[in-house]
Design a protein around this motif. Structure first.
Motif, short mmCIF file in Angstrom:
data_model
loop_
_atom_site.label_atom_id
_atom_site.label_comp_id
_atom_site.label_asym_id
_atom_site.label_seq_id
_atom_site.Cartn_x
_atom_site.Cartn_y
_atom_site.Cartn_z
N ALA A 268 0.84 -1.20 0.00
CA ALA A 268 0.00 0.00 0.00
C ALA A 268 0.87 1.24 0.00
O ALA A 268 1.99 1.24 0.55
CB ALA A 268 -0.91 -0.01 1.22
N PRO A 269 0.43 2.32 -0.62
CA PRO A 269 1.19 3.58 -0.57
C PRO A 269 1.41 4.01 0.88
O PRO A 269 0.52 3.88 1.73
CB PRO A 269 0.30 4.57 -1.32
N THR A 270 2.58 4.52 1.17
CA THR A 270 2.92 4.92 2.53
C THR A 270 2.44 6.34 2.80
O THR A 270 2.86 7.28 2.10
CB THR A 270 4.44 4.85 2.74
N GLN B 231 -12.06 0.28 -2.96
CA GLN B 231 -10.82 1.02 -3.18
C GLN B 231 -9.87 0.22 -4.05
O GLN B 231 -9.86 -1.01 -4.02
CB GLN B 231 -10.10 1.32 -1.86
N GLU B 232 -9.03 0.91 -4.78
CA GLU B 232 -7.91 0.29 -5.46
C GLU B 232 -6.81 1.33 -5.64
O GLU B 232 -7.08 2.54 -5.64
CB GLU B 232 -8.29 -0.30 -6.82
N VAL B 233 -5.58 0.86 -5.76
CA VAL B 233 -4.44 1.74 -6.02
C VAL B 233 -4.03 1.55 -7.47
O VAL B 233 -3.82 0.42 -7.92
CB VAL B 233 -3.26 1.43 -5.09
N VAL B 234 -3.94 2.65 -8.20
CA VAL B 234 -3.47 2.62 -9.58
C VAL B 234 -2.02 3.09 -9.58
O VAL B 234 -1.71 4.20 -9.15
CB VAL B 234 -4.32 3.51 -10.49
N ASN C 250 1.47 6.96 -7.98
CA ASN C 250 0.23 6.21 -7.83
C ASN C 250 -0.90 7.14 -7.43
O ASN C 250 -0.70 8.26 -6.98
CB ASN C 250 0.39 5.10 -6.78
N THR C 251 -2.12 6.64 -7.61
CA THR C 251 -3.34 7.32 -7.17
C THR C 251 -4.23 6.31 -6.48
O THR C 251 -4.46 5.21 -7.00
CB THR C 251 -4.11 7.93 -8.37
#
Length: 348
Positions: A51-53, A265-268, A323-324
């Protein structure tokens, strides 16, 4: 004898499936087998990434959408509450005011709202479709920030998260002011009567290019971007021009709703795997449902190859590219007419 009266002539024209309802897996496997492989390969690989920090002093964003006149129970605490449209069913002033009054009763430091296609009064083009008593007066937004093609810059006092569970407001804990830039826009590809449902444009028309400020941290729209949490198979109900605009700006967070079944949710990650995914999803196969499409197979291969490379780079070397975080915050559970999807919370 009239042929149309014969039993074998009846009910031959089945109603087309509703594109806002999820297609059965077996039908997808028959209609678009290669795209089904590409879709699941992409989402499986990206789900394994770290996951993005968040920053040392994270801002907690609580995201909701598509409440349709309902009051949501047990809204989590946070710094900013975002409502991504469709506050009402009929879009009248009393309905809107009731939602604003409820939102203002919540304890969040800042509240951001945009319109949805059901919020008829907020679009001057569709307002005349309401009865006189439904559009009398005006909405008192109170402390709510209503964004309609508008940018907002906020300064948020935040504290670092506690490692041992202690209350973060205890005397002596470090606080910091963080500035966050938010842009909100309500327009969606046409869904329903253009004279009744607000902020619509013909599907396929570009209503997005160069509209979002480049320094946007949080983007709030009602429609999803195409191929992300928008019932992407078989065709996707989001907007391709919005998807291109999000890729250009790369906000930290993008909040939307509208497609109820896409909630979550999702991370692109703006890297090669995502590029291959979108290129493959855009392919329109002509023969044998894509089984003989070299472009489709090539992009499916690239999703796996580039995705695994990026996954190894993440897990072994700890690398994280741009990322977004994308959040479909719809509260309506599908088309059943009542709330059911979980409230989405993101730390950035």
């Amino acid at each position: 004898m009239v042929l149309d009266s014969l039993p074998w002539r009846r009910k031959t024209d089945a109603a087309p499936p509703d594109p806002f309802e999820p297609a059965p897996f077996l039908r997808l496997a028959f209609q678009a087998p290669v795209k089904l492989i590409l879709y699941h390969a992409y989402h499986t690989i990206t789900s394994l990434r770290s996951a993005p920090t968040p920053l040392k002093h994270p801002i907690r964003i609580v995201c909701i959408s598509d409440t349709r006149g309902h009051i949501v129970d047990d809204v989590p605490d946070g710094d900013i509450l975002i409502h991504a449209g469709d506050m009402t069913i009929g879009g009248s002033v009393p309905e809107l005011q009731a939602q604003v009054d409820w939102l203002c009763s919540l304890p969040h430091k800042e509240i951001i709202v945009i319109s949805g296609n059901h919020d008829t009064y907020l679009d001057p083009r569709t307002r005349p479709s309401l009865r006189d008593d439904q559009r009398a007066g005006a909405v008192d937004w109170k402390r709510v920030h209503y964004l309609q093609h508008r940018r907002l810059s906020l300064s948020i006092e935040v504290e670092p998260p506690s490692a041992d569970g202690e209350e973060t407001h205890l005397l002596g804990r470090e606080t910091k002011s963080r500035r966050v830039r938010i842009y909100g826009a309500p327009q969606i590809p046409a869904r329903g009567d253009m004279n009744v449902h607000a902020f619509q444009y013909l599907r396929g028309r570009d209503a997005w290019s160069e509209t979002v400020p480049e320094d946007t941290d949080i983007l709030v729209t009602h429609t999803p971007p195409k191929y992300h949490m928008d019932l992407s198979l078989p065709s996707g109900m989001g907007c391709e021009h919005l998807a291109a605009e999000v890729k250009r700006v790369k906000p930290t967070l993008h909040v939307f709703g509208h497609v109820h079944w896409g909630a979550g949710q999702e991370v692109v990650w703006w890297e090669g795997c995502h590029d291959a995914y979108e290129k493959g999803m855009r392919v329109q196969p002509r023969w044998f449902r894509g089984l003989l499409s070299p472009r489709l197979w090539w992009n499916a291969f690239r999703v796996v190859y580039r995705g695994l490379r990026e996954l190894i780079w993440d897990k072994v070397w700890g690398g994280q590219g741009p990322n977004t975080i994308m959040v479909n915050a719809a509260q309506m559970h599908g088309s059943i007419g009542r709330l059911g999807s979980p409230i989405q919370v993101v730390d950035i």
